[in-house]
Design a protein around this motif. Structure first.
Motif, PDB file in Angstrom:
ATOM      1  N   ALA A   8      -2.433 -30.858 -48.275  1.00  0.00           N
ATOM      2  CA  ALA A   8      -0.888 -30.204 -47.573  1.00  0.00           C
ATOM      3  C   ALA A   8      -0.979 -30.353 -45.675  1.00  0.00           C
ATOM      4  O   ALA A   8      -2.018 -28.763 -45.820  1.00  0.00           O
ATOM      5  CB  ALA A   8      -0.378 -29.726 -49.083  1.00  0.00           C
ATOM      6  N   THR A   9      -0.192 -30.219 -44.957  1.00  0.00           N
ATOM      7  CA  THR A   9      -0.730 -30.218 -43.922  1.00  0.00           C
ATOM      8  C   THR A   9       0.190 -29.522 -43.935  1.00  0.00           C
ATOM      9  O   THR A   9       1.594 -29.654 -43.936  1.00  0.00           O
ATOM     10  CB  THR A   9      -0.681 -31.503 -42.640  1.00  0.00           C
ATOM     11  OG1 THR A   9      -1.980 -31.962 -43.121  1.00  0.00           O
ATOM     12  CG2 THR A   9      -1.112 -30.948 -40.941  1.00  0.00           C
ATOM     13  N   VAL A  10       0.176 -28.182 -42.797  1.00  0.00           N
ATOM     14  CA  VAL A  10       1.464 -26.629 -43.234  1.00  0.00           C
ATOM     15  C   VAL A  10       1.249 -26.612 -41.341  1.00  0.00           C
ATOM     16  O   VAL A  10       0.343 -26.114 -41.123  1.00  0.00           O
ATOM     17  CB  VAL A  10       0.980 -25.439 -43.772  1.00  0.00           C
ATOM     18  CG1 VAL A  10       1.549 -25.822 -45.066  1.00  0.00           C
ATOM     19  CG2 VAL A  10      -0.805 -25.299 -43.593  1.00  0.00           C
ATOM     20  N   ALA A  11       1.933 -26.285 -41.020  1.00  0.00           N
ATOM     21  CA  ALA A  11       2.635 -26.199 -39.488  1.00  0.00           C
ATOM     22  C   ALA A  11       3.255 -25.197 -38.697  1.00  0.00           C
ATOM     23  O   ALA A  11       4.175 -24.401 -39.952  1.00  0.00           O
ATOM     24  CB  ALA A  11       3.134 -27.265 -38.688  1.00  0.00           C
ATOM     25  N   ARG A  12       3.202 -23.900 -38.255  1.00  0.00           N
ATOM     26  CA  ARG A  12       4.843 -22.985 -37.711  1.00  0.00           C
ATOM     27  C   ARG A  12       4.914 -23.267 -36.658  1.00  0.00           C
ATOM     28  O   ARG A  12       3.970 -23.987 -35.540  1.00  0.00           O
ATOM     29  CB  ARG A  12       4.098 -22.523 -38.423  1.00  0.00           C
ATOM     30  CG  ARG A  12       2.973 -21.070 -36.995  1.00  0.00           C
ATOM     31  CD  ARG A  12       2.755 -19.717 -37.467  1.00  0.00           C
ATOM     32  NE  ARG A  12       1.391 -19.331 -37.183  1.00  0.00           N
ATOM     33  CZ  ARG A  12       1.775 -18.755 -35.384  1.00  0.00           C
ATOM     34  NH1 ARG A  12       3.018 -19.048 -35.166  1.00  0.00           N
ATOM     35  NH2 ARG A  12       1.033 -18.736 -35.439  1.00  0.00           N
ATOM     36  N   MET A  13       6.358 -22.844 -35.838  1.00  0.00           N
ATOM     37  CA  MET A  13       6.657 -23.022 -34.069  1.00  0.00           C
ATOM     38  C   MET A  13       5.203 -21.911 -34.115  1.00  0.00           C
ATOM     39  O   MET A  13       5.345 -20.763 -34.520  1.00  0.00           O
ATOM     40  CB  MET A  13       7.870 -22.781 -34.325  1.00  0.00           C
ATOM     41  CG  MET A  13       8.621 -24.150 -34.604  1.00  0.00           C
ATOM     42  SD  MET A  13       8.780 -25.588 -33.906  1.00  0.00           S
ATOM     43  CE  MET A  13       8.543 -25.231 -32.555  1.00  0.00           C
ATOM     44  N   PRO A  14       5.305 -21.710 -32.409  1.00  0.00           N
ATOM     45  CA  PRO A  14       4.900 -20.447 -31.881  1.00  0.00           C
ATOM     46  C   PRO A  14       5.891 -19.430 -32.139  1.00  0.00           C
ATOM     47  O   PRO A  14       6.856 -18.731 -32.097  1.00  0.00           O
ATOM     48  CB  PRO A  14       5.016 -20.984 -30.285  1.00  0.00           C
ATOM     49  CG  PRO A  14       5.383 -22.812 -30.316  1.00  0.00           C
ATOM     50  CD  PRO A  14       5.931 -23.185 -31.088  1.00  0.00           C
ATOM     51  N   ARG A  15       5.152 -17.951 -32.399  1.00  0.00           N
ATOM     52  CA  ARG A  15       5.776 -17.068 -32.137  1.00  0.00           C
ATOM     53  C   ARG A  15       6.399 -16.338 -33.423  1.00  0.00           C
ATOM     54  O   ARG A  15       7.661 -16.210 -33.587  1.00  0.00           O
ATOM     55  CB  ARG A  15       6.577 -16.282 -31.000  1.00  0.00           C
ATOM     56  CG  ARG A  15       5.673 -15.643 -29.831  1.00  0.00           C
ATOM     57  CD  ARG A  15       6.220 -15.803 -29.038  1.00  0.00           C
ATOM     58  NE  ARG A  15       7.633 -15.961 -28.519  1.00  0.00           N
ATOM     59  CZ  ARG A  15       7.608 -17.111 -27.585  1.00  0.00           C
ATOM     60  NH1 ARG A  15       5.971 -17.823 -26.484  1.00  0.00           N
ATOM     61  NH2 ARG A  15       8.156 -18.153 -27.048  1.00  0.00           N
ATOM     62  N   SER A  16       6.564 -17.913 -34.551  1.00  0.00           N
ATOM     63  CA  SER A  16       6.760 -17.430 -36.262  1.00  0.00           C
ATOM     64  C   SER A  16       6.435 -18.100 -37.057  1.00  0.00           C
ATOM     65  O   SER A  16       4.757 -17.803 -36.746  1.00  0.00           O
ATOM     66  CB  SER A  16       8.117 -19.010 -36.276  1.00  0.00           C
ATOM     67  OG  SER A  16       8.369 -19.055 -37.092  1.00  0.00           O
ATOM     68  N   LYS A  17       6.351 -16.799 -38.053  1.00  0.00           N
ATOM     69  CA  LYS A  17       6.518 -16.327 -39.245  1.00  0.00           C
ATOM     70  C   LYS A  17       5.919 -17.703 -40.326  1.00  0.00           C
ATOM     71  O   LYS A  17       5.565 -17.584 -41.394  1.00  0.00           O
ATOM     72  CB  LYS A  17       5.818 -15.127 -39.488  1.00  0.00           C
ATOM     73  CG  LYS A  17       5.556 -13.809 -38.668  1.00  0.00           C
ATOM     74  CD  LYS A  17       4.360 -14.178 -38.394  1.00  0.00           C
ATOM     75  CE  LYS A  17       3.467 -13.199 -37.341  1.00  0.00           C
ATOM     76  NZ  LYS A  17       2.443 -13.207 -36.963  1.00  0.00           N
ATOM     77  N   LYS A  18       7.460 -18.632 -39.794  1.00  0.00           N
ATOM     78  CA  LYS A  18       7.536 -19.095 -40.764  1.00  0.00           C
ATOM     79  C   LYS A  18       7.247 -20.843 -41.279  1.00  0.00           C
ATOM     80  O   LYS A  18       6.584 -20.981 -39.942  1.00  0.00           O
ATOM     81  CB  LYS A  18       9.069 -19.382 -40.862  1.00  0.00           C
ATOM     82  CG  LYS A  18       9.891 -20.799 -41.908  1.00  0.00           C
ATOM     83  CD  LYS A  18      11.504 -21.190 -42.029  1.00  0.00           C
ATOM     84  CE  LYS A  18      11.479 -21.970 -42.735  1.00  0.00           C
ATOM     85  NZ  LYS A  18      13.250 -22.699 -42.608  1.00  0.00           N
ATOM     86  N   VAL A  19       6.209 -20.408 -42.148  1.00  0.00           N
ATOM     87  CA  VAL A  19       5.251 -21.875 -42.468  1.00  0.00           C
ATOM     88  C   VAL A  19       5.976 -23.318 -43.042  1.00  0.00           C
ATOM     89  O   VAL A  19       6.680 -23.014 -44.004  1.00  0.00           O
ATOM     90  CB  VAL A  19       4.257 -21.557 -43.469  1.00  0.00           C
ATOM     91  CG1 VAL A  19       3.400 -22.718 -43.380  1.00  0.00           C
ATOM     92  CG2 VAL A  19       3.111 -20.375 -42.843  1.00  0.00           C
ATOM     93  N   THR A  20       5.804 -24.834 -42.465  1.00  0.00           N
ATOM     94  CA  THR A  20       6.745 -25.762 -42.860  1.00  0.00           C
ATOM     95  C   THR A  20       5.336 -26.576 -43.814  1.00  0.00           C
ATOM     96  O   THR A  20       4.745 -26.756 -42.975  1.00  0.00           O
ATOM     97  CB  THR A  20       7.480 -26.214 -41.346  1.00  0.00           C
ATOM     98  OG1 THR A  20       8.338 -25.459 -41.433  1.00  0.00           O
ATOM     99  CG2 THR A  20       8.360 -27.486 -42.312  1.00  0.00           C
TER     100      THR A  20
END
Length: 198
Positions: free
Chosen positions: A94-106
């Motif tokens: 499962a590959t997860v990512a997040r936007m810069p300066r965000s703590k929300k994981v997608t």
């Protein structure tokens, strides 16, 4: 308008352009950043990665957590062992990512991949190259055995029918003999009765 022809003599303007190019600092292309240590927020997102997997597969098919690896900046892939029947040595990812300066994981992507110990299908070989002489010989032998078995069954059936006919013929002969004796006896009685009448 006059046609312009290039001259072989260097002009002062060209020399000035070349000097300016040499004096300007060379623009360096930035090398792509190699992922090193996984992003701390994404590396800790094991529960989110497992939840993303459980959206597409049953819980009984996802095994133990195997680890995480950084794919790029703010992109991490989590791996889980596969318990799916027929996929020994494979693992879920499962590959997860997040936007810069965000703590929300997608969760970006999930799937199933083979490991080094996985049992993989052999390379595909065309049918004409796959067929070997021993394959043909084995098939011919099997066909001959089936043909012999069929001939033997046919012969046994024919023998049985012949025996049944012979037995039926003997029974008919016996019945005809008895019928013949009955008819002879009746004729003899008729003749005897006729002689007495005279």
């Amino acid at each position: 308008m006059r046609p312009v022809t290039p001259s072989s003599d260097p002009s002062p303007e060209r020399d000035a352009d070349a000097a300016a190019d040499a004096a300007a600092p060379a623009v360096r292309k930035r090398a792509p950043r190699r992922p090193g240590k996984p992003d701390a927020v994404l590396a800790a997102a094991v529960a989110e990665a497992r939840a993303g997997l459980l959206d597409v597969v049953s819980e009984g098919e996802v095994g133990n957590y195997l680890g995480a690896a950084a794919d790029a900046e703010r992109v991490v892939t989590h791996r889980f062992s596969s318990l799916r029947p027929g996929y020994r040595g494979w693992y879920w990812y499962a590959t997860v990512a997040r936007m810069p300066r965000s703590k929300k994981v997608t969760v970006s992507e999930v799937g199933l991949l083979p490991s080094d110990e996985a049992l993989l299908a052999p390379e595909w070989v065309p049918w004409s190259d796959r067929l070997r002489p021993e394959d043909i010989a084995a098939e011919q032998e099997q066909q001959e055995q089936e043909q012999r078995a069929q001939e033997q069954a046919d012969q046994e059936q024919a023998d049985q029918e012949q025996a049944d006919k012979e037995l039926a013929g003997q029974d008919n002969d016996g019945q005809q003999d008895e019928a013949g004796e009955d008819q002879t006896g009746e004729q003899h009685a008729d003749e005897t009765g006729a002689q007495e009448d005279e």
